[in-house]
Design a protein around this motif. Sequence first.
Motif, PDB file in Angstrom:
ATOM      1  N   LYS A  16       3.773  12.427   4.438  1.00 47.23           N
ATOM      2  CA  LYS A  16       3.521  12.932   5.797  1.00 47.23           C
ATOM      3  C   LYS A  16       2.872  11.848   6.656  1.00 47.23           C
ATOM      4  O   LYS A  16       2.347  10.864   6.130  1.00 47.23           O
ATOM      5  CB  LYS A  16       2.598  14.151   5.724  1.00 47.23           C
ATOM      6  CG  LYS A  16       3.137  15.249   4.813  1.00 47.23           C
ATOM      7  CD  LYS A  16       2.367  16.543   5.014  1.00 47.23           C
ATOM      8  CE  LYS A  16       2.619  17.482   3.858  1.00 47.23           C
ATOM      9  NZ  LYS A  16       1.870  17.095   2.640  1.00 47.23           N
ATOM     10  N   LEU A  17       2.871  12.077   7.952  1.00 50.79           N
ATOM     11  CA  LEU A  17       2.300  11.094   8.875  1.00 50.79           C
ATOM     12  C   LEU A  17       0.828  10.822   8.534  1.00 50.79           C
ATOM     13  O   LEU A  17       0.371   9.676   8.563  1.00 50.79           O
ATOM     14  CB  LEU A  17       2.436  11.604  10.321  1.00 50.79           C
ATOM     15  CG  LEU A  17       2.121  10.577  11.414  1.00 50.79           C
ATOM     16  CD1 LEU A  17       3.037   9.361  11.304  1.00 50.79           C
ATOM     17  CD2 LEU A  17       2.241  11.206  12.794  1.00 50.79           C
ATOM     18  N   ARG A  73       0.877  -1.161   0.000  1.00 46.19           N
ATOM     19  CA  ARG A  73       0.000   0.000   0.000  1.00 46.19           C
ATOM     20  C   ARG A  73       0.919   1.217   0.000  1.00 46.19           C
ATOM     21  O   ARG A  73       1.566   1.519   0.996  1.00 46.19           O
ATOM     22  CB  ARG A  73      -0.873  -0.037   1.267  1.00 46.19           C
ATOM     23  CG  ARG A  73      -1.929   1.037   1.308  1.00 46.19           C
ATOM     24  CD  ARG A  73      -3.001   0.754   0.266  1.00 46.19           C
ATOM     25  NE  ARG A  73      -3.909   1.876   0.160  1.00 46.19           N
ATOM     26  CZ  ARG A  73      -5.141   1.899   0.685  1.00 46.19           C
ATOM     27  NH1 ARG A  73      -5.589   0.868   1.350  1.00 46.19           N
ATOM     28  NH2 ARG A  73      -5.904   2.965   0.555  1.00 46.19           N
ATOM     29  N   GLU A  74       0.991   1.857  -1.154  1.00 45.63           N
ATOM     30  CA  GLU A  74       1.898   3.007  -1.282  1.00 45.63           C
ATOM     31  C   GLU A  74       1.223   4.262  -0.773  1.00 45.63           C
ATOM     32  O   GLU A  74       0.055   4.500  -1.059  1.00 45.63           O
ATOM     33  CB  GLU A  74       2.271   3.219  -2.746  1.00 45.63           C
ATOM     34  CG  GLU A  74       2.899   2.007  -3.386  1.00 45.63           C
ATOM     35  CD  GLU A  74       2.839   2.107  -4.908  1.00 45.63           C
ATOM     36  OE1 GLU A  74       2.917   3.228  -5.437  1.00 45.63           O
ATOM     37  OE2 GLU A  74       2.697   1.065  -5.547  1.00 45.63           O
ATOM     38  N   VAL A  75       1.968   5.064  -0.056  1.00 45.83           N
ATOM     39  CA  VAL A  75       1.410   6.329   0.448  1.00 45.83           C
ATOM     40  C   VAL A  75       2.334   7.492   0.111  1.00 45.83           C
ATOM     41  O   VAL A  75       3.536   7.310  -0.105  1.00 45.83           O
ATOM     42  CB  VAL A  75       1.153   6.286   1.981  1.00 45.83           C
ATOM     43  CG1 VAL A  75       0.143   5.200   2.316  1.00 45.83           C
ATOM     44  CG2 VAL A  75       2.454   6.060   2.748  1.00 45.83           C
ATOM     45  N   THR A 109      -1.593   7.388   8.336  1.00 48.83           N
ATOM     46  CA  THR A 109      -2.777   7.142   9.182  1.00 48.83           C
ATOM     47  C   THR A 109      -4.027   6.962   8.322  1.00 48.83           C
ATOM     48  O   THR A 109      -4.910   6.178   8.672  1.00 48.83           O
ATOM     49  CB  THR A 109      -2.992   8.300  10.196  1.00 48.83           C
ATOM     50  OG1 THR A 109      -2.867   9.538   9.502  1.00 48.83           O
ATOM     51  CG2 THR A 109      -1.973   8.245  11.299  1.00 48.83           C
ATOM     52  N   ALA A 110      -4.057   7.641   7.171  1.00 50.57           N
ATOM     53  CA  ALA A 110      -5.240   7.561   6.300  1.00 50.57           C
ATOM     54  C   ALA A 110      -5.493   6.146   5.772  1.00 50.57           C
ATOM     55  O   ALA A 110      -6.626   5.800   5.453  1.00 50.57           O
ATOM     56  CB  ALA A 110      -5.098   8.527   5.126  1.00 50.57           C
ATOM     57  N   VAL A 111      -4.445   5.323   5.660  1.00 45.50           N
ATOM     58  CA  VAL A 111      -4.643   4.003   5.041  1.00 45.50           C
ATOM     59  C   VAL A 111      -4.606   2.842   6.038  1.00 45.50           C
ATOM     60  O   VAL A 111      -4.849   1.694   5.661  1.00 45.50           O
ATOM     61  CB  VAL A 111      -3.604   3.727   3.926  1.00 45.50           C
ATOM     62  CG1 VAL A 111      -3.649   4.821   2.871  1.00 45.50           C
ATOM     63  CG2 VAL A 111      -2.215   3.573   4.514  1.00 45.50           C
ATOM     64  N   LEU A 146       2.371   4.683  15.465  1.00 47.49           N
ATOM     65  CA  LEU A 146       1.126   4.382  14.742  1.00 47.49           C
ATOM     66  C   LEU A 146       0.418   3.149  15.295  1.00 47.49           C
ATOM     67  O   LEU A 146      -0.738   2.892  14.965  1.00 47.49           O
ATOM     68  CB  LEU A 146       1.416   4.180  13.246  1.00 47.49           C
ATOM     69  CG  LEU A 146       1.802   5.439  12.465  1.00 47.49           C
ATOM     70  CD1 LEU A 146       2.253   5.076  11.059  1.00 47.49           C
ATOM     71  CD2 LEU A 146       0.635   6.418  12.418  1.00 47.49           C
ATOM     72  N   GLY A 147       1.124   2.360  16.094  1.00 49.33           N
ATOM     73  CA  GLY A 147       0.471   1.215  16.724  1.00 49.33           C
ATOM     74  C   GLY A 147       0.440  -0.043  15.880  1.00 49.33           C
ATOM     75  O   GLY A 147      -0.260  -0.992  16.206  1.00 49.33           O
TER      76      GLY A 147
END
Length: 441
Positions: free
Chosen positions: A201-202, A192-194, A206-208, A241-242
């Motif tokens: 950015k962080l 999953r590329e971000v 978090t969005a994915v 991020l957990g």
Amino acid sequence: MTSTDPRRTVPRTDAVLADPRLQRAMRQLGRPAVKRVVTGVLDELRGGQLSAADAGEVAALAAERLPVSATSLTSVINATGVVLHTNLGRAPLSQAALDAVVAAHGYVDVEYDIATGRRAKRGRGALAALRRAVPDAEAVLVVNNGAAALLLATTVLTGAGGEVVVSRGEMVEIGDGFRLPDLITSTGTRLREVGTTNRTKLADYTAVLDDRTGCVLKVHPSNFRVEGFTSSVDVASLADLGVPLVVDVGSGLLRPDPLLPDEPDVTSALRAGATVVTCSGDKLLGGPQAGLIFGAADVVERLARHPMARALRVDKLTLAALEATVDGPPAPIAQYLTVAADSLHERCAALAASVRDVLDAEIVASDGVVGGGGAPGVALPGWAVAVPEALSEPLRLGTPPVVARVERGRCLVDLRCVPEDSDAVVAAALRTAAAHTTAGA
Ligand SMILES: *Cc1c(COP(=O)(O)O)cnc(C)c1O
């Protein structure tokens, strides 16, 4: 056929191979290798390119052509100034590592406890040395190379149907057409590329994140630099991020090195919260080809127990060399990276002076580089001896081969990665090369 036809006097292969010189060579090189050489000589005899009276003479001709060892790998002098030269085998081993390999060549207790006579943990000496070198790591696993370490960590932490989340700015090609994204997806793991090539950015991460997320991967883009409008997210923020965080630091620095301030290291990544950190053994660590995985004990144990780990494991020779590299005296690359420019200048001056009667040799400023896809922005200040470009081929074809660097129409002989006691060998190689070319002054 006339009585002088060479074919009539060609001896039989067996008769040649019976020669004591070739019998001795067979014990060192094996029968097939010696026979290949003899067959070549006999072919030339039949073709009339050679002449020999009897089996003894043929054997003598063959003996001159025998290889020096049973491997076709040829030891070369690295006069390129590239410390970790991928085409020249990356890190040269230390004497301690070589001694360890020799000690481990026969039967060894690699997986055996001599005291109890029972099976023991494989490679425990190397693992203990790595744990001592990186006290922040609860556990260590050694696999075949850096790519294998990354593959194992991402595959196991993600599992079937899961995703590895990675920044678009870190989807690197590591050389020879191999790309990390292809490597990771080759086992069926999804990526999953971000973010974008220059900025991630962080919030992009978090969005994915969702229940398909197996781990977040942070890769050190070790072989290029993006300058200008850039941003990436640091290890500590990603660790918050957990989800499990895999950090591929690439080069194998175990602790920060002031000489290479932009090179990430294993200890810092673990302290910043990485679940596991992966790297190579034969880059800045200066050891044998290997992949190292440092991290939490339970996670490293999971990786070690996965069936894929068995396919990626290393042999006793690698374990021996690795332990001696980590525990022993500094590896040769440590010296090559830090050799003082003054000392290189002195050695270049001596080299140039010793060959000036036969060729045009000039001392020029020449920066060495780390190489091996590491620290691309770092120049290692030094000097080289510039000789006519035409010498580069005869230098390469000499014994031993001297691989120099061709730059702007000149051949630069850089002594950075030449052991000091081999300077005389380089001087002799230059004289021989000059004699083979008309370019000598
Ligand atoms: C070199 C490198 C690799 C591959 O390691 P090998 O030991 O060559 O398999 C992977 N990731 C990064 C960041 C690297 O620099």
